[in-house]
Design a protein around this motif. Structure first.
Motif, short mmCIF file in Angstrom:
data_model
loop_
_atom_site.label_atom_id
_atom_site.label_comp_id
_atom_site.label_asym_id
_atom_site.label_seq_id
_atom_site.Cartn_x
_atom_site.Cartn_y
_atom_site.Cartn_z
N PHE A 98 0.81 -1.22 0.00
CA PHE A 98 0.00 0.00 0.00
C PHE A 98 0.85 1.28 0.00
O PHE A 98 0.32 2.36 -0.19
N GLN A 99 2.13 1.13 0.21
CA GLN A 99 3.03 2.29 0.13
C GLN A 99 3.71 2.38 -1.23
O GLN A 99 3.92 3.47 -1.76
N GLU A 100 4.04 1.22 -1.82
CA GLU A 100 4.90 1.22 -3.00
C GLU A 100 4.18 0.89 -4.30
O GLU A 100 4.64 1.25 -5.37
N GLU A 101 3.08 0.17 -4.24
CA GLU A 101 2.40 -0.27 -5.44
C GLU A 101 1.14 0.56 -5.68
O GLU A 101 0.53 1.08 -4.74
N SER A 102 0.73 0.64 -6.94
CA SER A 102 -0.51 1.33 -7.25
C SER A 102 -1.69 0.43 -6.88
O SER A 102 -1.60 -0.80 -6.94
N GLU A 103 -2.78 1.06 -6.48
CA GLU A 103 -3.96 0.28 -6.13
C GLU A 103 -4.51 -0.44 -7.35
O GLU A 103 -5.09 -1.53 -7.23
N GLY A 104 -4.32 0.16 -8.51
CA GLY A 104 -4.79 -0.49 -9.74
C GLY A 104 -4.10 -1.83 -9.96
O GLY A 104 -4.73 -2.81 -10.40
N LEU A 105 -2.82 -1.92 -9.65
CA LEU A 105 -2.09 -3.17 -9.79
C LEU A 105 -2.59 -4.21 -8.79
O LEU A 105 -2.69 -5.40 -9.09
N LEU A 106 -2.92 -3.75 -7.57
CA LEU A 106 -3.50 -4.65 -6.57
C LEU A 106 -4.85 -5.19 -7.04
O LEU A 106 -5.15 -6.38 -6.89
N VAL A 107 -5.67 -4.31 -7.59
CA VAL A 107 -6.98 -4.73 -8.11
C VAL A 107 -6.79 -5.78 -9.19
O VAL A 107 -7.49 -6.81 -9.23
N MET A 108 -5.82 -5.55 -10.07
CA MET A 108 -5.53 -6.48 -11.16
C MET A 108 -5.09 -7.84 -10.62
O MET A 108 -5.54 -8.89 -11.06
N ALA A 109 -4.21 -7.83 -9.60
CA ALA A 109 -3.70 -9.08 -9.05
C ALA A 109 -4.81 -9.86 -8.34
O ALA A 109 -4.89 -11.10 -8.44
N LEU A 110 -5.68 -9.15 -7.63
CA LEU A 110 -6.73 -9.83 -6.86
C LEU A 110 -7.76 -10.52 -7.75
O LEU A 110 -8.45 -11.45 -7.30
N LEU A 111 -7.87 -10.11 -9.00
CA LEU A 111 -8.76 -10.80 -9.92
C LEU A 111 -8.41 -12.27 -10.05
O LEU A 111 -9.26 -13.11 -10.37
N LEU A 114 3.17 -13.50 -1.32
CA LEU A 114 4.32 -12.60 -1.44
C LEU A 114 5.25 -12.68 -0.23
O LEU A 114 6.47 -12.62 -0.36
N ALA A 115 4.66 -12.80 0.97
CA ALA A 115 5.47 -12.75 2.19
C ALA A 115 6.04 -14.11 2.58
O ALA A 115 7.13 -14.19 3.16
N LEU A 116 5.32 -15.19 2.26
CA LEU A 116 5.69 -16.50 2.79
C LEU A 116 5.93 -17.57 1.73
O LEU A 116 6.65 -18.54 1.99
N ASN A 117 5.33 -17.42 0.55
CA ASN A 117 5.32 -18.52 -0.42
C ASN A 117 6.22 -18.32 -1.63
O ASN A 117 6.10 -19.04 -2.62
N GLY A 118 7.07 -17.34 -1.60
CA GLY A 118 8.09 -17.23 -2.62
C GLY A 118 7.78 -16.39 -3.84
O GLY A 118 8.63 -16.26 -4.74
N TRP A 119 6.58 -15.85 -3.94
CA TRP A 119 6.29 -14.97 -5.07
C TRP A 119 7.04 -13.65 -4.87
O TRP A 119 7.05 -13.09 -3.78
N LYS A 120 7.63 -13.13 -5.94
CA LYS A 120 8.54 -11.99 -5.81
C LYS A 120 7.84 -10.63 -5.90
O LYS A 120 8.31 -9.66 -5.31
N SER A 121 6.77 -10.57 -6.70
CA SER A 121 6.15 -9.27 -6.93
C SER A 121 4.74 -9.44 -7.47
O SER A 121 4.34 -10.55 -7.89
N LEU A 122 3.98 -8.36 -7.47
CA LEU A 122 2.65 -8.38 -8.07
C LEU A 122 2.74 -8.69 -9.56
O LEU A 122 1.90 -9.40 -10.12
N ASP A 123 3.76 -8.16 -10.20
CA ASP A 123 3.94 -8.41 -11.63
C ASP A 123 4.11 -9.90 -11.91
O ASP A 123 3.51 -10.44 -12.84
#
Length: 684
Positions: free
Chosen positions: A500-513, A554-563
């Protein structure tokens, strides 16, 4: 003397007044130069203002004595009258005019001090010296032959010296001092109330109102309280102290009355709760929906109980740690001194009144303990989904809770004690609050209470959570087993902050889909409008499970980024659902899946679907693509909007229109599908 309103000249020149006397029981003259500056500034505003802007000094209370004819002993008004007396003496000397007899006649002061003989001697010597004429520029009181070393031990004398010097310097800023002094004498108004004259509050109100001025509620109540007590001198001096506080902390207000009346309203709300009045009656009074008259029968009968609440309020508004707390959370260090706006009044009282009850009932002043209670009720006030739905009723519950708690037989206090008071108060003290308090009371091994409080308070303060941290707490804490997984809590909380500090909310919305449907239906409902970024609602409902899965990936399972998540999961989604051709995609009829497919194509091409601030998706069922002259992309044609909040017209933010350059070229779309499928096969 008659009880009525006077000009200053009219008061001091009254034929029935020989002297005002500050009696032995009264406190010292304690005003600082800053207090004097406030009073003089207020008078100066009236002097510089229009004709109707008449300064009003409030009430002066005194009583007569048959053994001292025409002498009146001050109960209230000492600080103001002494300051005005010094100003008039300094003003006449500054103007080079003789001090008039109404101030000093035949070696007798119109305002005399009997607190100590030294105070009387000093004030008379000062005025006698001023009778000699203009003061030298380097005039110093302590250098005069009539000044004695013993005076330095008299607080009243020390303040008179300091304030007289300040006034003399202040008058240098007045262009026409004689005109200013005339204004003070002839225009400045105050009201005198003679205690033994027998008028009760109601009569006094009518009396003063008939002369064109409404009596302030605190003035009426003062008369009532003083009429009940035997030691009028003592309690009159106390009341003056209270008025002084509201004068010093009046902020933008012209006088002390508004602040004092606000405080008395708080007291009445507390007493109404204690008396067992219905919650809707108390709530109506709190929010200003009913008659706002202060009712003596709904205030403490004993002035001692009023004093306890005053001392509690005084401690709160003077405490730096309390002021800093509200400066941080409300951007206003004087938050507790403000008159609350009607639509926020019940929240304001919910935050303050339980604390006043606690301080007054227990006498506790230990800052760490008090701040934990302040924090507790402040945090509850932010819970819109539970407390906020019925804040009026919960205000009464909170006041009565602290009234009950304050009568417990203990001199050790801790907010964690409130766990025992949950019964019949499950909205106020819900299971989340009980779990937090339980952890504070018995922190897990290798953790301190301060560490837990610091973590939980940081989560509560985040704009997404608004005081409720069940999103993390129930994921990593079990009330039945007592298990608390602190490291996992910390890891996902740190990832949450980072996103919530570094990423755009739009990218979060996209990932949550790619995790699940986190949308919430909102107005305007006839557009089938969805908020895709309702973070607060998300973390407080079952929809939050998808956000938690993303955080843990992201925090525990090894995924590196929203991208990496969007890229990998997009390819996996197309493959798993058989969306390997343009034709297959175009046959999709489900609205949510249509949006998700468009989001995948957009992310790998234009990346325009969720620009900053545009996180609402709407299916405008009144239109189809043909209505806009566009060839439909989906076989089941639909107009998909992306809007900030409302659709102002049918032409705003059409997703398909914005992507039309891509979607009209099916060869290009197929190449894009192949690229997405290939990306889904790569290692994450």
């Amino acid at each position: 003397m008659r009880t009525q309103k006077y000009t200053l000249l009219g008061l001091f020149s009254d034929r029935e007044l020989e002297q005002f006397i500050v009696p032995e029981i009264q406190r010292d003259y304690v005003w600082e130069p800053s207090d004097v500056a406030d009073l003089l500034g207020y008078i100066r505003e009236g002097y510089d203002g229009d004709e109707a802007d008449v300064p009003y000094l409030g009430f002066i209370y005194a009583y007569g004595d048959r053994d001292f004819v025409y002498k009146y002993f001050l109960i209230d008004g000492q600080q103001r009258l002494t300051t005005i007396f010094l100003m008039l003496i300094a003003g006449y000397v500054h103007a080079g005019k003789k001090i008039p007899e109404y101030l000093f006649d035949r070696d007798q002061l119109k305002l005399d001090y009997k607190v100590r003989q030294s105070t009387h001697d000093f004030l008379r010597a000062l005025v006698n010296h001023c009778l000699q004429g203009t003061l030298a520029p380097d005039f110093s009181i302590i250098d005069q032959v009539w000044y004695h070393d013993e005076y330095k031990n008299d607080r009243s004398i020390r303040q008179m010296i300091s304030n007289f010097t300040f006034i003399c310097n202040w008058l240098n800023g007045i262009d026409d001092v004689p005109a200013f002094i005339r204004f003070v004498e002839e225009r400045l108004e105050l009201s005198y109330f003679d205690i033994p004259d027998g008028r009760q509050g109601e009569d006094l109100y009518i009396y003063m109102n008939s002369r064109g001025r409404h009596l302030e509620p605190n003035e009426t109540l003062k008369a009532k309280y003083l009429a009940r007590v035997d030691d009028k001198k003592y309690w009159g001096a106390k009341w003056e102290l209270w008025q002084d506080l509201f004068w010093k902390f009046r902020l933008h207000r012209p006088d002390a009355d508004e602040g004092f009346n606000d405080f008395l309203k708080m007291v009445q709300l507390i007493e109404m709760s204690r008396q067992g009045l219905a919650a809707d009656v108390i709530s109506g009074y709190a929010r200003g929906a009913t008659d706002q008259t202060l009712m003596p029968e709904q205030l403490p009968k004993q002035v001692e109980d009023l004093q306890k609440l005053f001392e509690a309020y005084q401690w709160l508004i003077k405490s730096n740690i309390v002021r800093n707390f509200f400066k941080k959370h409300e951007n206003e260090e004087n938050y507790l001194l403000l008159t609350p706006q009607a639509d926020r009044a019940q929240i304001f009282y919910f935050r303050l009144l339980p604390i006043l009850v606690f301080l007054a009932g227990t006498g506790c002043r230990e800052e760490t303990v008090v701040m934990r209670f302040i924090r507790f009720f402040y945090n509850l006030s932010r819970k819109r989904g539970s407390i906020g739905k019925d804040i009026g009723a919960q205000l009464v519950v909170a006041i009565r809770l602290m009234q009950e708690y304050s009568h417990r037989e203990s001199d050790v206090f801790d907010v964690c004690d409130l766990i025992a008071y949950q019964k019949r108060r499950t909205t106020l003290i819900d299971n989340e609050e009980v779990r937090k308090l339980s952890l504070y009371k018995q922190p897990p091994v290798e953790l301190t209470r301060l560490e837990l409080e610091s973590l939980f308070w940081a989560v509560e303060d985040h704009k997404v959570f608004e005081g409720q941290i069940g999103f993390f707490l129930w994921k990593y804490s079990d009330a039945e087993t007592g298990v608390y997984e602190h490291d996992l809590f910390l890891a996902t909380w740190a990832m949450f902050q980072k996103l919530f500090q570094e990423e755009s909310e739009g990218l979060l919305v996209m990932a949550l889909l790619h995790y699940g449907n986190t949308w919430v239906r909102e107005s305007p409902f006839y557009y089938i409008n969805y908020n895709c970024a309702d973070w607060n609602g998300m973390v407080q409902t079952e929809r939050g499970v998808y956000l938690m899965q993303l955080l843990e990936d992201l925090a525990l399972n090894g995924w590196k980024s929203l991208d990496s998540i969007i890229t990998k999961k997009s390819g996996q989604y197309l493959k798993a659902r058989g969306y390997t051709t343009v034709a297959a995609i175009k046959e999709e009829t489900d609205f949510y899946k249509q949006v998700k497919l468009l989001a995948v194509l957009d992310y790998f091409s234009e990346n325009e679907m969720f620009p900053e601030g545009y996180y609402h998706i709407a299916n405008d069922g009144r239109y189809n693509c043909k209505s806009y002259g566009d060839k439909p992309f989906f076989t089941s044609s639909v107009v998909i909007h992306n809007i900030k909040r409302y659709i102002d017209s049918g032409l705003n933010g059409r997703v398909i229109h914005d992507l039309s350059g891509l979607l009209k070229n099916e060869t290009k779309v197929q190449l894009l599908i192949d690229e997405v499928l290939a990306a889904g096969r790569k290692r994450r």
